[in-house]
Design an enzyme around this catalytic site. Structure first.
Site, PDB file in Angstrom:
ATOM      1  N   ASP A  16    -116.891  15.603  16.926  1.00 15.28           N
ATOM      2  CA  ASP A  16    -115.531  15.771  16.208  1.00 15.28           C
ATOM      3  C   ASP A  16    -115.544  14.370  15.220  1.00 15.28           C
ATOM      4  OD1 ASP A  16    -112.429  16.943  16.712  1.00 15.28           O
ATOM      5  OD2 ASP A  16    -112.907  15.444  15.158  1.00 15.28           O
ATOM      6  N   ASP A 112    -115.354  20.039  10.682  1.00 13.28           N
ATOM      7  CA  ASP A 112    -115.442  18.731  11.390  1.00 13.28           C
ATOM      8  C   ASP A 112    -116.119  18.778  12.591  1.00 13.28           C
ATOM      9  OD1 ASP A 112    -112.813  18.699  12.587  1.00 13.28           O
ATOM     10  OD2 ASP A 112    -113.106  16.378  12.115  1.00 13.28           O
ATOM     11  N   GLU A 113    -116.075  19.699  13.471  1.00 15.80           N
ATOM     12  CA  GLU A 113    -116.383  19.700  14.816  1.00 15.80           C
ATOM     13  C   GLU A 113    -117.143  20.700  15.246  1.00 15.80           C
ATOM     14  OE1 GLU A 113    -113.330  20.494  17.809  1.00 15.80           O
ATOM     15  OE2 GLU A 113    -111.750  20.773  16.041  1.00 15.80           O
TER      16      GLU A 113
HETATM   17  N1  DCP Z   1    -106.766  19.584   9.495  1.00 11.76           N
HETATM   18  C1  DCP Z   1    -105.604  20.388   8.592  1.00 11.76           C
HETATM   19  N2  DCP Z   1    -104.417  20.612   9.123  1.00 11.76           N
HETATM   20  C2  DCP Z   1    -104.351  20.224  10.426  1.00 11.76           C
HETATM   21  C3  DCP Z   1    -105.320  19.665  11.193  1.00 11.76           C
HETATM   22  C4  DCP Z   1    -106.499  19.523  10.604  1.00 11.76           C
HETATM   23  O1  DCP Z   1    -106.031  20.557   7.442  1.00 11.76           O
HETATM   24  N3  DCP Z   1    -103.090  20.348  11.057  1.00 11.76           N
HETATM   25  C5  DCP Z   1    -108.124  19.263   8.675  1.00 11.76           C
HETATM   26  C6  DCP Z   1    -107.888  17.994   8.091  1.00 11.76           C
HETATM   27  C7  DCP Z   1    -108.667  17.090   9.236  1.00 11.76           C
HETATM   28  C8  DCP Z   1    -109.861  18.199   9.753  1.00 11.76           C
HETATM   29  O2  DCP Z   1    -109.170  19.502   9.594  1.00 11.76           O
HETATM   30  O3  DCP Z   1    -109.411  16.203   8.471  1.00 11.76           O
HETATM   31  C9  DCP Z   1    -110.271  17.980  10.917  1.00 11.76           C
HETATM   32  O4  DCP Z   1    -109.218  18.153  12.090  1.00 11.76           O
HETATM   33  P1  DCP Z   1    -108.927  16.943  13.322  1.00 11.76           P
HETATM   34  O5  DCP Z   1    -108.013  17.667  14.094  1.00 11.76           O
HETATM   35  O6  DCP Z   1    -110.327  16.795  13.938  1.00 11.76           O
HETATM   36  O7  DCP Z   1    -108.357  15.762  12.665  1.00 11.76           O
HETATM   37  P2  DCP Z   1    -109.258  14.457  11.962  1.00 11.76           P
HETATM   38  O8  DCP Z   1    -110.655  14.691  11.875  1.00 11.76           O
HETATM   39  O9  DCP Z   1    -108.528  14.453  10.702  1.00 11.76           O
HETATM   40  O10 DCP Z   1    -108.949  13.388  12.933  1.00 11.76           O
HETATM   41  P3  DCP Z   1    -109.277  13.102  14.349  1.00 11.76           P
HETATM   42  O11 DCP Z   1    -109.893  11.734  14.199  1.00 11.76           O
HETATM   43  O12 DCP Z   1    -108.135  12.987  15.191  1.00 11.76           O
HETATM   44  O13 DCP Z   1    -110.301  13.734  14.821  1.00 11.76           O
HETATM   45 MG    MG Z   2    -111.833  15.418  13.605  1.00 13.96          MG
END
Ligand code: DCP
Ligand code: MG
Length: 369
Positions: A16, A112-113
């Site tokens: 992730d 992203d995952e």
């Molecule tokens: N995303 C979005 N709306 C959300 C959650 C996520 O548009 N409610 C998008 C933006 C994030 C991406 O999906 O960058 C990946 O989601 P993650 O939940 O993995 O969050 P992040 O990668 O940003 O943060 P983390 O470091 O906690 O994984």
């Molecule tokens: Mg993420």
């Protein structure tokens, strides 16, 4: 005997990316490095929600899905950035190419995952921990981004593990640790347990995996329905859901934010015509026929609405799609026109084989075995 056990154990990695959209923006715009930034939302705090926040912004309590107004209240100098989805998709492809050096058994969950099954990796490295290390290194060297990894014997534990040492971490939970790990795990951390179910569990005095483990399978089913069977297995660390490399396309969509707010039904219909053209191209390329048409609307005050209509037979022609979304749109405007800044159309529920696939997907998610 030990040899036999080892042979049957799967090696699963969950990767992730850390603050995915925000990290890409910080990488590409050095002036944002080390700064609290938010991707999505509006700088005036007028509306819109946070897609993601940089770790610097998270220190102020800013989180995904929060309104930009709230984000601004938490940190007055937070920087709002308009998302560049095309770039995020490109980066996602590059990450996947890195995964493919080790295995083709890749199941992406979002841009992203992804889950990777490396039980038999292409390079015969053998150690899942070593592969996770190499993947993290490659992502860092080649893409200047960080990822967190969870390594275990099944998807459920690997997914939870990747969150434990986030950001830029690697967590291995091997068979000998699973029992204690699951007993201590808070129910809200369970992958697949939504907020509502977690709250329900808490009111029943069920706070951890250990609490759930005290209940019989029948008791769990009685309290939570079919998913109770999944809980029964998962608290015992049993999850044999396979990593599924070929996820079917679930929806095809397009949307348009207009340079000025649309104030008449005619303008809105013209907007829909254009979006439908784009969608139709995509639909043709995919060869899919949808049974559900969804219209998305964002009003001038950033309030949103979606309306869907499903058909017994798949529809593939642009006229039917357009007629449906126009009807849906007209139905949302019963008492006068409310100005619109964005319209979107998406098609889902693809044909007979697709629904079967979808049903299988749901089964696999819950693994009602
Ligand atoms: N995303 C979005 N709306 C959300 C959650 C996520 O548009 N409610 C998008 C933006 C994030 C991406 O999906 O960058 C990946 O989601 P993650 O939940 O993995 O969050 P992040 O990668 O940003 O943060 P983390 O470091 O906690 O994984
Ligand atoms: Mg993420």
């Amino acid at each position: 005997m030990e040899g036999d056990i080892r042979k049957n154990i799967r090696k699963i990695i969950h990767i992730d990316m850390d603050a995915f959209y925000a990290s890409i923006e910080q990488r590409d715009n050095p002036q944002y490095k080390g700064k609290p930034i938010v991707v999505g939302g509006s700088p005036e705090g007028r509306g819109g929600v946070v897609a993601t926040a940089s770790y610097e912004a998270r220190k102020f309590g800013i989180r995904s899905a929060m309104t930009s107004k709230k984000a601004k209240q938490l940190c007055a100098h937070v920087i709002f950035i308009r998302p560049r989805f095309d770039i995020y998709k490109e980066v996602s492809k590059k990450i996947r190419a890195i995964f493919h050096r080790y295995t083709d058994l890749i199941e992406p969950l979002s841009l992203d995952e992804a889950f990777l099954d490396v039980t038999e990796d292409k390079q015969q490295i053998g150690s899942a921990i070593e592969i996770a290390k190499q993947i993290r290194q490659a992502i860092s060297d080649e893409l200047q981004l960080t990822a967190s990894a969870g390594v275990s014997v099944n998807k459920f534990i690997a997914k939870i593990a990747s969150d434990i040492n986030k950001p830029d971490g690697l967590t291995f939970i091997g068979p000998s640790r699973i029992e204690t790990f699951m007993e201590e795990l808070a129910v809200e951390k369970f992958f697949g347990v939504g907020r509502v179910t977690a709250e329900k569990m808490k009111t029943m005095g069920l706070h951890t995996g250990g609490d759930l483990k005290k209940l019989t399978e029948a008791e769990l089913v009685k309290r939570f329905g079919k998913i109770g069977r999944f809980f029964y297995r998962i608290v015992r660390g049993n999850d044999d859901r396979p990593v599924q490399p070929h996820r079917e396309t679930k929806s095809v969509g397009a949307e348009d934010t207009f340079p000025y707010d649309l104030a008449t039904l005619e303008e809105m219909y013209l907007g829909l015509d254009k979006i439908a053209d784009t969608i139709y191209d995509r639909l043709k390329r995919s060869g899919l026929k949808a049974r559900t048409v969804t219209l998305k609307i964002k009003y001038h005050d950033f309030k949103q609405a979606t309306r869907s209509q499903s058909f017994p037979e798949p529809i593939g022609d642009i006229e039917s799609i357009l007629a449906t979304v126009k009807d849906l749109l007209a139905g949302t405007q019963p008492e006068g026109i409310k100005k619109i800044r964005l319209l979107g159309i998406s098609l889902s529920n693809f044909g007979a084989t697709m629904t079967k696939e979808k049903r299988k997907d749901v089964d696999d998610q819950l693994k009602l075995f």
